[in-house]
Design a protein around this motif. Structure first.
Motif, PDB file in Angstrom:
ATOM      1  N   GLU A   2       0.808  -1.210   0.000  1.00 22.27           N
ATOM      2  CA  GLU A   2       0.000   0.000   0.000  1.00 22.27           C
ATOM      3  C   GLU A   2       0.845   1.266   0.000  1.00 22.27           C
ATOM      4  O   GLU A   2       0.438   2.278  -0.553  1.00 22.27           O
ATOM      5  CB  GLU A   2      -0.953   0.045   1.203  1.00 22.27           C
ATOM      6  N   TYR A  32      -8.367  10.281  -6.608  1.00 22.08           N
ATOM      7  CA  TYR A  32      -8.176   9.482  -5.393  1.00 22.08           C
ATOM      8  C   TYR A  32      -6.915   9.986  -4.707  1.00 22.08           C
ATOM      9  O   TYR A  32      -5.854  10.027  -5.316  1.00 22.08           O
ATOM     10  CB  TYR A  32      -8.025   7.991  -5.722  1.00 22.08           C
ATOM     11  N   ILE A  34      -4.452   9.110  -1.805  1.00 21.26           N
ATOM     12  CA  ILE A  34      -4.064   7.999  -0.931  1.00 21.26           C
ATOM     13  C   ILE A  34      -2.904   8.455  -0.063  1.00 21.26           C
ATOM     14  O   ILE A  34      -1.838   8.819  -0.570  1.00 21.26           O
ATOM     15  CB  ILE A  34      -3.691   6.748  -1.739  1.00 21.26           C
ATOM     16  N   ILE A  45      -7.786   6.662   2.156  1.00 17.69           N
ATOM     17  CA  ILE A  45      -8.069   7.078   0.786  1.00 17.69           C
ATOM     18  C   ILE A  45      -9.237   8.051   0.815  1.00 17.69           C
ATOM     19  O   ILE A  45     -10.177   7.883   1.581  1.00 17.69           O
ATOM     20  CB  ILE A  45      -8.379   5.873  -0.137  1.00 17.69           C
ATOM     21  N   SER A  47     -11.815  10.096  -1.974  1.00 19.47           N
ATOM     22  CA  SER A  47     -12.278  10.194  -3.354  1.00 19.47           C
ATOM     23  C   SER A  47     -12.954  11.543  -3.527  1.00 19.47           C
ATOM     24  O   SER A  47     -13.809  11.929  -2.729  1.00 19.47           O
ATOM     25  CB  SER A  47     -13.274   9.067  -3.638  1.00 19.47           C
ATOM     26  N   SER A  65     -10.523   3.573   3.810  1.00 14.45           N
ATOM     27  CA  SER A  65      -9.205   2.946   3.797  1.00 14.45           C
ATOM     28  C   SER A  65      -9.052   2.092   2.543  1.00 14.45           C
ATOM     29  O   SER A  65     -10.027   1.736   1.893  1.00 14.45           O
ATOM     30  CB  SER A  65      -9.014   2.084   5.052  1.00 14.45           C
ATOM     31  N   ILE A  66      -7.795   1.783   2.233  1.00 14.66           N
ATOM     32  CA  ILE A  66      -7.477   0.926   1.096  1.00 14.66           C
ATOM     33  C   ILE A  66      -6.503  -0.138   1.589  1.00 14.66           C
ATOM     34  O   ILE A  66      -5.617   0.150   2.395  1.00 14.66           O
ATOM     35  CB  ILE A  66      -6.884   1.741  -0.083  1.00 14.66           C
ATOM     36  N   VAL A  76     -11.167  -1.126  -1.457  1.00 16.20           N
ATOM     37  CA  VAL A  76     -11.444   0.193  -0.901  1.00 16.20           C
ATOM     38  C   VAL A  76     -12.641   0.048   0.026  1.00 16.20           C
ATOM     39  O   VAL A  76     -13.624  -0.596  -0.329  1.00 16.20           O
ATOM     40  CB  VAL A  76     -11.746   1.208  -2.028  1.00 16.20           C
ATOM     41  N   SER A 115     -16.165  -3.335  -4.211  1.00 13.52           N
ATOM     42  CA  SER A 115     -15.025  -2.407  -4.152  1.00 13.52           C
ATOM     43  C   SER A 115     -13.689  -3.138  -4.108  1.00 13.52           C
ATOM     44  O   SER A 115     -12.719  -2.661  -3.534  1.00 13.52           O
ATOM     45  CB  SER A 115     -15.171  -1.471  -2.959  1.00 13.52           C
TER      46      SER A 115
END
Length: 157
Positions: A2, A32, A34, A45, A47, A65-66, A76, A115
């Motif tokens: 990540e 996005y 991050i 994250i 958007s 979160s990612i 996501v 997602s």
């Protein structure tokens, strides 16, 4: 894995968004942001989706979160949702009770199973990625346009 995603990414190609925009007579511009992971927590994250139509303009925003699920797939998980109507730039986070109410209404419609995105290509050195949106069977391309926290392109006047 990540950590290498950190930065501000702008969607360069998303055929389903272009189709939706043409049906709604609206232009969309998707970003996005991050952040770098903090400790063992999943990276944050945000958007920011700019929309401009004949009778409306503003930003659709989400934060969460990612995480990497397995090699080549990310997930996501958006938890917060807010809208900025007639605003040149989006706010970084929800700030009002109206935002909280909108978030509470939107949260049940966020489907986590939709997602998960297989990453087809990721080149952090050149700031380019292509990932798949399985529910519609389309690929999405994004380019890194700045560091995390950088300003997105504002609405036109």
């Amino acid at each position: 894995a990540e950590a290498s995603w950190e930065g501000l990414w702008r969607v360069a190609y998303a055929p389903h968004i272009r189709t939706l925009g043409s049906l709604a007579l609206t232009n969309f511009d998707v970003y996005y942001d991050i952040a770098a992971p903090v400790g063992t927590a999943a990276p944050e994250i945000r958007s920011f989706v700019r929309f401009e139509g004949p009778l409306w303009k503003g930003w659709l925003n989400a934060a969460g979160s990612i995480a990497t699920l397995k090699d080549g797939e990310v997930e996501v998980n958006f938890r917060d949702f807010w809208v900025d109507f007639d605003s040149k730039l989006p706010r970084r986070r929800p700030e009002s009770s109206a935002d909280e109410a909108l978030g509470a209404m939107a949260r049940p419609f966020f489907v986590r199973d939709l997602s998960r995105f297989p990453v087809r290509a990721f080149d952090p050195e050149n700031g380019v990625t292509i990932f798949r949106f399985p529910p519609l069977g389309v690929e999405i391309a994004a380019c890194k346009v700045g560091p995390s926290g950088a300003e997105v392109r504002p609405l036109s006047s």
